[in-house]
Design an enzyme around this catalytic site. Structure first.
Site, PDB file in Angstrom:
ATOM      1  N   ASP A 158       0.635 -10.068   6.890  1.00  0.00           N
ATOM      2  CA  ASP A 158       1.208  -8.754   6.564  1.00  0.00           C
ATOM      3  C   ASP A 158       1.011  -7.751   7.709  1.00  0.00           C
ATOM      4  OD1 ASP A 158       2.499  -6.894   4.955  1.00  0.00           O
ATOM      5  OD2 ASP A 158       1.243  -7.249   3.199  1.00  0.00           O
ATOM      6  N   ASP A 170       9.507  -4.083   0.508  1.00  0.00           N
ATOM      7  CA  ASP A 170       9.254  -4.941  -0.659  1.00  0.00           C
ATOM      8  C   ASP A 170      10.378  -4.924  -1.698  1.00  0.00           C
ATOM      9  OD1 ASP A 170       6.887  -5.250   0.643  1.00  0.00           O
ATOM     10  OD2 ASP A 170       5.616  -4.609  -1.032  1.00  0.00           O
TER      11      ASP A 170
HETATM   12  C1  GLA Z   1       2.876  -5.667   1.254  1.00  0.00           C
HETATM   13  C2  GLA Z   1       3.776  -6.907   1.260  1.00  0.00           C
HETATM   14  C3  GLA Z   1       3.885  -7.439  -0.151  1.00  0.00           C
HETATM   15  C4  GLA Z   1       2.507  -7.793  -0.672  1.00  0.00           C
HETATM   16  C5  GLA Z   1       1.594  -6.584  -0.600  1.00  0.00           C
HETATM   17  C6  GLA Z   1       0.136  -6.933  -0.888  1.00  0.00           C
HETATM   18  O1  GLA Z   1       3.450  -4.624   0.535  1.00  0.00           O
HETATM   19  O2  GLA Z   1       5.037  -6.594   1.771  1.00  0.00           O
HETATM   20  O3  GLA Z   1       4.736  -8.566  -0.194  1.00  0.00           O
HETATM   21  O4  GLA Z   1       1.982  -8.854   0.110  1.00  0.00           O
HETATM   22  O5  GLA Z   1       1.608  -5.986   0.702  1.00  0.00           O
HETATM   23  O6  GLA Z   1      -0.718  -5.843  -0.803  1.00  0.00           O
END
Ligand code: GLA
Length: 404
Positions: free
Chosen positions: A155, A211
């Site tokens: 990430d 997301d």
């Molecule tokens: C980010 C990623 C998500 C998830 C969250 C976890 O937002 O894009 O897919 O992994 O972190 O905290």
């Protein structure tokens, strides 16, 4: 200058031009030759992860027929670890969630014939505030390898220590390469720095957007938050030329079956992701799978489109506002087609074999990948498509036997 020199210089110039025109090479780790398929904890469970959940999910993946349909990776997302590293700088799995550690869960998952994925961040902390891997890439990758991890989602949260995106993501690529284990490398930087331009040489897949959320569409601008299925889809249209085996655009994990999408919306989301050669990472609770949702996630004819490489991922061919036509060439010479209705009422959508790029032929076989029926005709594809739904077909020039 002699003639020989001139010829030599001209040949050199041609070589340089050829090299410059070549696409960025894929990460050469031999993994993810087709888009990865599996499950990830985040969309349904957020920080509520545990060994019990992961193991029960692995059981469900087998019992539901998903494993048989191609799903392989069981991926733990954020919050699996303690807020502090251990005495030797190591990452420590939260003992309340993973009482026997990660290696025990990996063993369990492997015994089912599946693979285990884990999550970290290319910054000082993960998005939920746990220790990140920047500056610890080598030890963390080695740790994942010792545990038997097969997939890393990496990430983009936490302090970046002034490093560029390619620097941060390359550091982990190198660490994984030296870890001695085959680990699929999933880059998650939300499409911030046009990863399709640099990530193919670094990772096996890269997120292209912020997301996903379990909704059809939002009223927000496309780059805002939250992102619905259509918001994300709209950002994929321009990316068709940037992926290839071993290096995939990732429009984020599936929201199929997460309770907010209708059956038609679930089918549309799954169909579109398949046409995009997207990783098919389910994000729902597999322990409680309805027959409808199981039927969507295990539709083999749609999965076959996702897992096939016929030279480029699917692209939008026609945009008529509320209706769209998307198509993808398949390696056997057929073409996969989606007729998408984004609008509020049912509508008839049509396309021709010529329009979708099918080879000229006297007749065509058109197979409906959701109804599992097929017909011979002149290659005209037409369907009455309900609101927020797709019809999906595969079109072969000439005759074609049934697929199964
Ligand atoms: C980010 C990623 C998500 C998830 C969250 C976890 O937002 O894009 O897919 O992994 O972190 O905290």
């Amino acid at each position: 200058m002699s003639m020989r020199h001139k010829v030599f210089i001209a040949a050199f110039a041609v070589l340089l031009a050829t090299l410059a025109a070549m696409p960025v090479r894929a990460l050469d780790n031999g993994l993810a030759r087709t888009p990865p398929m599996g499950w990830n904890s985040w969309n349904s469970f957020h920080c509520d992860v545990s060994a019990d959940l992961v193991e029960a999910t692995a059981d469900a993946m087998v019992a539901s027929g998903m494993k048989e349909a191609g799903y392989t990776y069981v991926n733990i997302d954020d919050c699996w670890l303690l807020k502090q590293r251990g005495a030797h700088g190591e990452l420590v799995p939260d003992p309340a969630k993973f009482p026997h550690g990660i290696a025990a869960v990996a063993d369990y998952v492997h015994r089912k014939g599946l693979k285990l994925g884990i999550y970290e961040s290319a910054g000082a902390t993960t998005c939920a505030g746990y220790p990140g891997s920047i500056g610890h890439e080598k030890e963390d990758a080695a740790q994942f390898a010792r545990w038997g991890v097969d997939y890393l989602k990496y990430d983009n949260c936490g302090d970046k220590r002034g490093q560029t995106y390619p620097q941060r993501y390359t550091a982990m690529r190198e660490a994984l390469a030296r870890s001695g284990r085959a680990i699929v490398y999933s880059i998650c930087e939300w499409g911030n720095e046009s990863p399709w331009d640099w990530a193919p040489a670094i990772g096996n897949l890269w997120r292209t957007t912020q997301d996903i959320t379990p909704r059809w569409a939002t009223d927000q601008p496309a780059n805002g938050y939250p992102q619905g299925i259509l918001d994300i889809l709209d950002q994929q249209a321009a990316l068709a030329g940037t992926s290839h085996p071993g290096a995939w655009n990732d429009p984020d994990m599936l929201e199929v079956g997460n309770g907010y999408l209708t059956d038609d919306e679930n089918r549309a989301h799954f169909s579109l992701w398949a046409l995009l050669n997207a990783p098919l990472i389910a994000g729902n609770d597999l322990r409680h799978l309805s027959n409808e949702v199981r039927a969507v996630l295990t539709n083999r004819e749609v999965i076959a489109v996702d897992q096939d490489w016929g030279s480029r991922q699917g692209a939008k061919l026609r945009d008529d506002g509320d209706t769209e036509v998307w198509a993808k060439p398949m390696s056997d010479g057929s073409v996969a087609v989606i007729l998408l209705n984004r609008g509020r009422g049912p509508v008839s959508i049509a396309a021709t074999a010529r329009e979708i790029g099918a080879k000229a032929a006297g007749s065509y076989t058109v197979r409906d990948l959701w109804k599992h029926t097929q017909a011979r005709g002149d290659g005209r594809i037409e369907a009455s498509v309900p609101t927020h739904a797709v019809a999906m077909f595969r079109v072969w020039p000439g005759a074609h036997g049934t697929l199964r």
